[in-house]
Design a protein around this motif. Structure first.
Motif, PDB file in Angstrom:
ATOM      1  N   GLU B  75      62.810 -13.325  14.711  1.00  0.00           N
ATOM      2  CA  GLU B  75      63.114 -13.529  16.132  1.00  0.00           C
ATOM      3  C   GLU B  75      62.723 -12.325  16.976  1.00  0.00           C
ATOM      4  OE1 GLU B  75      65.464 -16.369  17.259  1.00  0.00           O
ATOM      5  OE2 GLU B  75      67.225 -15.930  15.994  1.00  0.00           O
ATOM      6  N   PHE B  76      62.659 -11.180  16.363  1.00  0.00           N
ATOM      7  CA  PHE B  76      62.339  -9.989  17.144  1.00  0.00           C
ATOM      8  C   PHE B  76      60.840  -9.698  17.164  1.00  0.00           C
ATOM      9  CE2 PHE B  76      66.873  -9.002  15.966  1.00  0.00           C
ATOM     10  CZ  PHE B  76      67.371  -9.240  17.240  1.00  0.00           C
ATOM     11  N   ARG B  77      60.063 -10.592  16.590  1.00  0.00           N
ATOM     12  CA  ARG B  77      58.606 -10.562  16.629  1.00  0.00           C
ATOM     13  C   ARG B  77      57.981  -9.168  16.502  1.00  0.00           C
ATOM     14  NH1 ARG B  77      56.553 -12.954  21.380  1.00  0.00           N
ATOM     15  NH2 ARG B  77      58.543 -12.795  22.407  1.00  0.00           N
ATOM     16  N   PRO B  78      58.240  -8.492  15.392  1.00  0.00           N
ATOM     17  CA  PRO B  78      57.616  -7.180  15.192  1.00  0.00           C
ATOM     18  C   PRO B  78      56.111  -7.337  14.994  1.00  0.00           C
ATOM     19  CG  PRO B  78      58.662  -7.934  13.163  1.00  0.00           C
ATOM     20  CD  PRO B  78      59.053  -8.917  14.230  1.00  0.00           C
ATOM     21  N   GLY B  79      55.357  -6.285  15.305  1.00  0.00           N
ATOM     22  CA  GLY B  79      53.927  -6.289  14.995  1.00  0.00           C
ATOM     23  C   GLY B  79      53.711  -5.636  13.639  1.00  0.00           C
ATOM     24  N   PHE B  80      52.634  -6.008  12.961  1.00  0.00           N
ATOM     25  CA  PHE B  80      52.341  -5.420  11.647  1.00  0.00           C
ATOM     26  C   PHE B  80      50.900  -4.936  11.591  1.00  0.00           C
ATOM     27  CE2 PHE B  80      55.822  -8.284  10.648  1.00  0.00           C
ATOM     28  CZ  PHE B  80      56.595  -7.515   9.794  1.00  0.00           C
ATOM     29  N   THR B  81      50.693  -3.767  11.030  1.00  0.00           N
ATOM     30  CA  THR B  81      49.358  -3.329  10.632  1.00  0.00           C
ATOM     31  C   THR B  81      49.461  -3.050   9.142  1.00  0.00           C
ATOM     32  OG1 THR B  81      48.909  -2.332  12.781  1.00  0.00           O
ATOM     33  CG2 THR B  81      47.580  -1.552  10.932  1.00  0.00           C
ATOM     34  N   LEU B  82      48.865  -3.929   8.323  1.00  0.00           N
ATOM     35  CA  LEU B  82      48.993  -3.778   6.866  1.00  0.00           C
ATOM     36  C   LEU B  82      47.668  -3.314   6.262  1.00  0.00           C
ATOM     37  CD1 LEU B  82      51.127  -6.963   6.102  1.00  0.00           C
ATOM     38  CD2 LEU B  82      51.913  -4.608   6.391  1.00  0.00           C
ATOM     39  N   GLY B  83      47.770  -2.669   5.095  1.00  0.00           N
ATOM     40  CA  GLY B  83      46.562  -2.211   4.414  1.00  0.00           C
ATOM     41  C   GLY B  83      45.969  -0.956   5.047  1.00  0.00           C
ATOM     42  N   GLU B  84      46.744  -0.271   5.888  1.00  0.00           N
ATOM     43  CA  GLU B  84      46.258   0.982   6.483  1.00  0.00           C
ATOM     44  C   GLU B  84      47.317   2.060   6.290  1.00  0.00           C
ATOM     45  OE1 GLU B  84      44.766   0.558  10.493  1.00  0.00           O
ATOM     46  OE2 GLU B  84      43.985  -1.440  10.048  1.00  0.00           O
ATOM     47  N   ARG B  85      46.834   3.266   6.005  1.00  0.00           N
ATOM     48  CA  ARG B  85      47.768   4.371   5.779  1.00  0.00           C
ATOM     49  C   ARG B  85      47.883   5.216   7.041  1.00  0.00           C
ATOM     50  NH1 ARG B  85      45.331   7.287   1.643  1.00  0.00           N
ATOM     51  NH2 ARG B  85      44.317   8.495   3.245  1.00  0.00           N
ATOM     52  N   VAL B  86      49.114   5.567   7.406  1.00  0.00           N
ATOM     53  CA  VAL B  86      49.303   6.462   8.556  1.00  0.00           C
ATOM     54  C   VAL B  86      48.857   7.865   8.157  1.00  0.00           C
ATOM     55  CG1 VAL B  86      51.006   7.550  10.056  1.00  0.00           C
ATOM     56  CG2 VAL B  86      51.181   5.113   9.521  1.00  0.00           C
ATOM     57  N   GLU B  87      47.992   8.431   8.993  1.00  0.00           N
ATOM     58  CA  GLU B  87      47.462   9.762   8.700  1.00  0.00           C
ATOM     59  C   GLU B  87      48.061  10.821   9.610  1.00  0.00           C
ATOM     60  OE1 GLU B  87      45.218  10.859   6.499  1.00  0.00           O
ATOM     61  OE2 GLU B  87      44.976   8.895   5.550  1.00  0.00           O
ATOM     62  N   ALA B  88      48.203  10.495  10.907  1.00  0.00           N
ATOM     63  CA  ALA B  88      48.550  11.560  11.850  1.00  0.00           C
ATOM     64  C   ALA B  88      49.488  11.085  12.938  1.00  0.00           C
ATOM     65  CB  ALA B  88      47.264  12.077  12.487  1.00  0.00           C
ATOM     66  N   LEU B  89      50.267  12.025  13.453  1.00  0.00           N
ATOM     67  CA  LEU B  89      51.122  11.790  14.617  1.00  0.00           C
ATOM     68  C   LEU B  89      50.602  12.681  15.727  1.00  0.00           C
ATOM     69  CD1 LEU B  89      54.711  12.044  13.044  1.00  0.00           C
ATOM     70  CD2 LEU B  89      53.274  10.027  13.338  1.00  0.00           C
ATOM     71  N   GLU B  90      50.384  12.096  16.919  1.00  0.00           N
ATOM     72  CA  GLU B  90      49.923  12.911  18.046  1.00  0.00           C
ATOM     73  C   GLU B  90      50.976  12.865  19.134  1.00  0.00           C
ATOM     74  OE1 GLU B  90      46.251  11.053  19.133  1.00  0.00           O
ATOM     75  OE2 GLU B  90      45.397  11.419  17.133  1.00  0.00           O
ATOM     76  N   LYS B  91      51.544  14.024  19.433  1.00  0.00           N
ATOM     77  CA  LYS B  91      52.593  14.072  20.457  1.00  0.00           C
ATOM     78  C   LYS B  91      51.954  14.039  21.845  1.00  0.00           C
ATOM     79  CE  LYS B  91      56.601  16.451  21.916  1.00  0.00           C
ATOM     80  NZ  LYS B  91      57.906  16.757  21.489  1.00  0.00           N
ATOM     81  N   GLN B  92      52.496  13.214  22.757  1.00  0.00           N
ATOM     82  CA  GLN B  92      51.986  13.114  24.115  1.00  0.00           C
ATOM     83  C   GLN B  92      52.808  14.002  25.040  1.00  0.00           C
ATOM     84  OE1 GLN B  92      49.121  10.897  24.341  1.00  0.00           O
ATOM     85  NE2 GLN B  92      49.555  11.426  22.213  1.00  0.00           N
ATOM     86  N   GLU B  93      52.249  14.252  26.240  1.00  0.00           N
ATOM     87  CA  GLU B  93      52.942  15.167  27.158  1.00  0.00           C
ATOM     88  C   GLU B  93      54.338  14.697  27.543  1.00  0.00           C
ATOM     89  OE1 GLU B  93      50.729  16.280  30.618  1.00  0.00           O
ATOM     90  OE2 GLU B  93      49.282  17.363  29.358  1.00  0.00           O
ATOM     91  N   ASP B  94      54.517  13.384  27.654  1.00  0.00           N
ATOM     92  CA  ASP B  94      55.835  12.876  28.057  1.00  0.00           C
ATOM     93  C   ASP B  94      56.794  12.764  26.867  1.00  0.00           C
ATOM     94  OD1 ASP B  94      54.733  10.822  26.628  1.00  0.00           O
ATOM     95  OD2 ASP B  94      55.005   9.278  28.161  1.00  0.00           O
ATOM     96  N   GLY B  95      56.397  13.289  25.719  1.00  0.00           N
ATOM     97  CA  GLY B  95      57.290  13.268  24.558  1.00  0.00           C
ATOM     98  C   GLY B  95      57.036  12.096  23.627  1.00  0.00           C
ATOM     99  N   SER B  96      56.320  11.060  24.122  1.00  0.00           N
ATOM    100  CA  SER B  96      56.058   9.906  23.259  1.00  0.00           C
ATOM    101  C   SER B  96      55.006  10.280  22.204  1.00  0.00           C
ATOM    102  CB  SER B  96      55.583   8.720  24.101  1.00  0.00           C
ATOM    103  OG  SER B  96      54.361   9.038  24.736  1.00  0.00           O
ATOM    104  N   TYR B  97      54.749   9.341  21.295  1.00  0.00           N
ATOM    105  CA  TYR B  97      53.816   9.623  20.196  1.00  0.00           C
ATOM    106  C   TYR B  97      52.729   8.565  20.073  1.00  0.00           C
ATOM    107  CZ  TYR B  97      56.283  13.516  18.074  1.00  0.00           C
ATOM    108  OH  TYR B  97      56.817  14.751  17.834  1.00  0.00           O
ATOM    109  N   ILE B  98      51.559   8.986  19.588  1.00  0.00           N
ATOM    110  CA  ILE B  98      50.572   8.026  19.098  1.00  0.00           C
ATOM    111  C   ILE B  98      50.482   8.225  17.588  1.00  0.00           C
ATOM    112  CG2 ILE B  98      48.143   7.339  19.085  1.00  0.00           C
ATOM    113  CD1 ILE B  98      48.045   8.118  22.031  1.00  0.00           C
TER     114      ILE B  98
END
Ligand code: FAD
Ligand code: FES
Lengths: 107, 334
Positions: B75-98
Motif C-alpha cells: 500500500e505504501f508503493r515503495p520504489g525498488f532498484t534491484l541488482g545494483e550495489r550502492v557505491e556512494a553517498l553525496e551530501k547536498q548543500e541543504d543536508g539531503s543526500y544523493i
C-alpha cells in the motif's frame, strides 16, 4: 580433552584443547577460542563461512553428509581436504588433527 | 534521478519492514539492493527454512515471510532498484543526500537508512589466472540475458544448482556448452543432475569432471580456457564466454569507506534512535552494532520503528510528530 592444531598462513601451528564431551561442534570451539570465523548460519551447513582445510588427519573424520557436500560445491576453492567445521563434532579419534581456516582467505 | 523521502540500502526483511514504519508516518521510500530479488539473507541463504521466532507466526518459511512483508508494504508503493550495489553517498548543500549505485542510478532523499545486513551479496570468484582481466570481456558471474550467449562457445564452472540449471538452459542456445566441475558427482536437484548427464551422454554438451578451470587466455577478449584435471592433465577449450557459478557471499563493500563508525564489520549506532555518527544516516538490522546487539529479524523490526520516528523531523521539519497506534488510524495508503 583432545588437541587440535590450527596452522596459520606462515605455517605456525597453535594447539587448542578441545573437550569431546560437551557436544560442541568444531565451529563452536573455534568461535569460543575467538578465531575470526563468521559462521553466519549458526551451524546449518548453509553459509560456508566456517570452511576449513584438513592438513593432517582427514582419515580420522567421518564422511561428509549430503548437506555438507552441497554447500562445499558452492565454493570455488574447496578441494578434497575441505570440510565445514560446523559439521564436525570433536571426538577422541580426532586427537592431533591439523587444520587451516580457509574461510578467512575467502573474505 | 529518483526522488523520495527515504532511501533504504538493502531490501532484506528489515529494509522491507522499514517501509511500513515510514509509511505510517507518511514518508515515501525507495529501496536499493545488489541482489536481483528482495529478501536479503532469507532469499539468498535459506528461502525454504522455517523461522520460529517471528511474533504471531509460530513457524513461517523464510520465503513466505518475505512475501508477506511485500504484501504488508504494498500500500505504501515503495520504489525498488534491484541488482545494483550502492557505491556512494553525496551530501547536498541543504543536508539531503544523493545515493549512487554502480550502474549510475541516483536517488535523491532526505534520509538514508542502511539496512545492509552482512553486506552486499557478491559472486564468489574462483582462483583463475587472468579472471579479473577478462571481466566484461567474456567473464560473467550471472546469466542476466541468456540470448547474449546464442551461438557462442560457453564454459560454465561449478557444481551447484545454478551451474546445472544454466548448463541445461544454455545447451539449446549456445553453439557449445562445457561444464567443468571439481567433483565427480552432482548433488544438486537430482532431476537436473540427471538431465546434465543425459545431455553429455548424447554428446550435446561437454562435461569435464574432477577438474577446474585454472587459466584464461585471449587477446583483449576471451579466446580459451585452460582446464586442469585432478590427474594433472591439461585441456584447452576454445571459449567465448566463461561463467563461474559459485554462489554469492556477502561483503561489507563501500559502506566501510563512508566515515561511519565501524566495528567488526558493523556500523556503530546510538540506541536512542539507531542513528549513526553522521546526521540523517541511520543503520538498522544486522549491519548495526551496539552493546547487547542481537542479530535477529525481530530486533531489526523494532529498530526500524524507532528509527523512523526520529527520521520524521528531516522529512517534515515543520511538523510535530505524535505517536499513534495503527489501531487508531488504520493503515492509510498513498
Ligand atoms: C541460515 C540462517 C538462519 C537464520 N534464522 C533466523 C531465525 O530463525 N530468526 C531470526 O530472527 N533470524 C534468523 N537469521 C538471521 C536473519 O536472517 C538476519 O537477522 C536478517 O536477515 C537481517 O536482515 P537485514 O534486512 O538486516 O539484512 P539482510 O537480510 O542481510 O539483507 C541485507 C541486504 O542488503 C543488501 N546490501 C548490502 N549492502 C548493499 C549495498 N552496498 N548496495 C546494495 N545492496 C546492499 C544485501 O544484498 C542484502 O540483500 C538467520 C540467518 C541465517 C543465515
Ligand atoms: S556455520 Fe554456516 S556452514 Fe558452518
Amino acid at each position: 580433552m583432545i588437541n587440535i592444531f590450527i596452522e596459520n598462513d606462515s605455517g605456525k601451528r597453535s594447539a587448542l584443547e578441545v573437550p569431546t564431551d560437551m557436544g560442541f561442534s568444531l565451529m563452536e570451539i573455534l568461535k569460543a577460542y575467538e578465531y575470526d570465523i563468521q559462521a553466519t548460519c549458526g551451524g546449518m551447513a548453509l553459509c560456508a563461512t566456517c570452511h576449513i582445510e584438513v592438513l593432517e588427519g582427514m582419515e580420522k573424520l567421518p564422511e561428509s553428509n549430503d548437506n555438507e557436500l552441497d554447500t562445499l560445491d558452492t565454493l570455488p576453492n574447496a578441494d578434497a581436504n575441505s570440510r565445514l567445521s560446523c559439521q564436525l563434532r570433536p571426538s577422541d579419534e580426532m586427537d592431533g588433527l591439523v587444520i587451516r581456516l580457509k574461510a578467512l582467505q575467502e573474505a | 534521478m529518483i526522488h523520495t523521502d527515504i532511501c533504504i540500502i538493502g531490501a532484506g526483511p528489515v529494509g522491507l519492514f522499514a517501509v511500513f514504519e515510514a509509511g505510517l508516518l507518511k514518508m515515501r521510500c525507495h529501496l536499493i539492493d545488489a541482489l536481483p530479488v528482495v529478501g536479503g539473507q532469507l532469499a539468498e541463504i535459506y528461502p525454504q527454512k522455517p523461522i520460529y521466532d517471528i511474533p504471531g507466526a509460530p513457524a513461517i518459511i523464510a520465503e513466505d515471510l518475505v512475501d508477506n512483508l511485500m504484501k504488508q508494504i504494498g500500500e505504501f508503493r515503495p520504489g525498488f532498484t534491484l541488482g545494483e550495489r550502492v557505491e556512494a553517498l553525496e551530501k547536498q548543500e541543504d543536508g539531503s543526500y544523493i545515493v549512487r549505485t554502480n550502474e549510475g542510478t541516483g536517488v535523491h532523499c532526505q534520509v538514508v537508512v542502511i539496512a545492509a545486513g552482512l553486506g552486499s551479496f557478491e559472486p564468489r570468484k574462483p582462483a583463475v589466472e587472468q579472471l579479473e582481466y577478462f571481466e566484461g570481456k567474456g567473464v560473467h558471474y550471472m546469466v542476466r540475458k541468456p540470448e547474449q550467449f546464442r551461438n557462442r562457445k560457453v564454459v560454465l564452472a561449478g557444481g551447484g544448482d545454478s551451474a546445472l540449471d544454466w548448463t541445461i538452459f544454455l545447451a539449446d542456445i549456445a553453439e557449445r556448452v562445457t561444464l567443468v566441475h571439481r567433483g565427480d558427482t552432482f548433488r544438486g536437484a537430482p532431476d537436473s543432475a540427471e538431465k546434465v548427464y543425459d545431455l553429455a551422454g548424447k554428446g550435446k554438451i561437454d562435461l569435464i569432471l574432477q577438474a577446474q578451470v585454472n587459466k584464461l587466455g585471449g587477446n583483449g577478449v576471451l579466446k580459451e580456457v585452460s582446464i586442469l584435471g585432478n590427474d594433472k592433465s591439461v585441456t584447452v577449450v576454445p571459449t567465448d564466454d566463461f561463467i563461474p557459478l559459485f554462489g554469492l557471499s556477502p561483503k561489507l563493500g563501500p559502506i566501510a569507506d563512508w566515515n561511519l563508525g565501524v566495528e567488526k564489520s558493523a556500523v556503530v549506532v546510538d540506541t536512542f534512535d539507531y542513528s549513526t555518527n553522521i546526521e540523517r544516516i541511520y543503520a538498522i538490522g544486522d549491519i548495526n552494532t551496539y552493546p547487547g546487539k542481537l542479530k535477529l529479524i525481530l530486533c531489526g523490526f523494532h529498530e526500524a520503528a524507532i528509527m523512523m520516528q526520529s527520521a520524521f523531523k528531516y522529512v517534515y521539519p515543520d511538523q510535530k510528530l505524535s505517536f499513534k497506534y495503527t489501531t487508531v488510524n488504520g493503515v492509510n495508503p498513498f
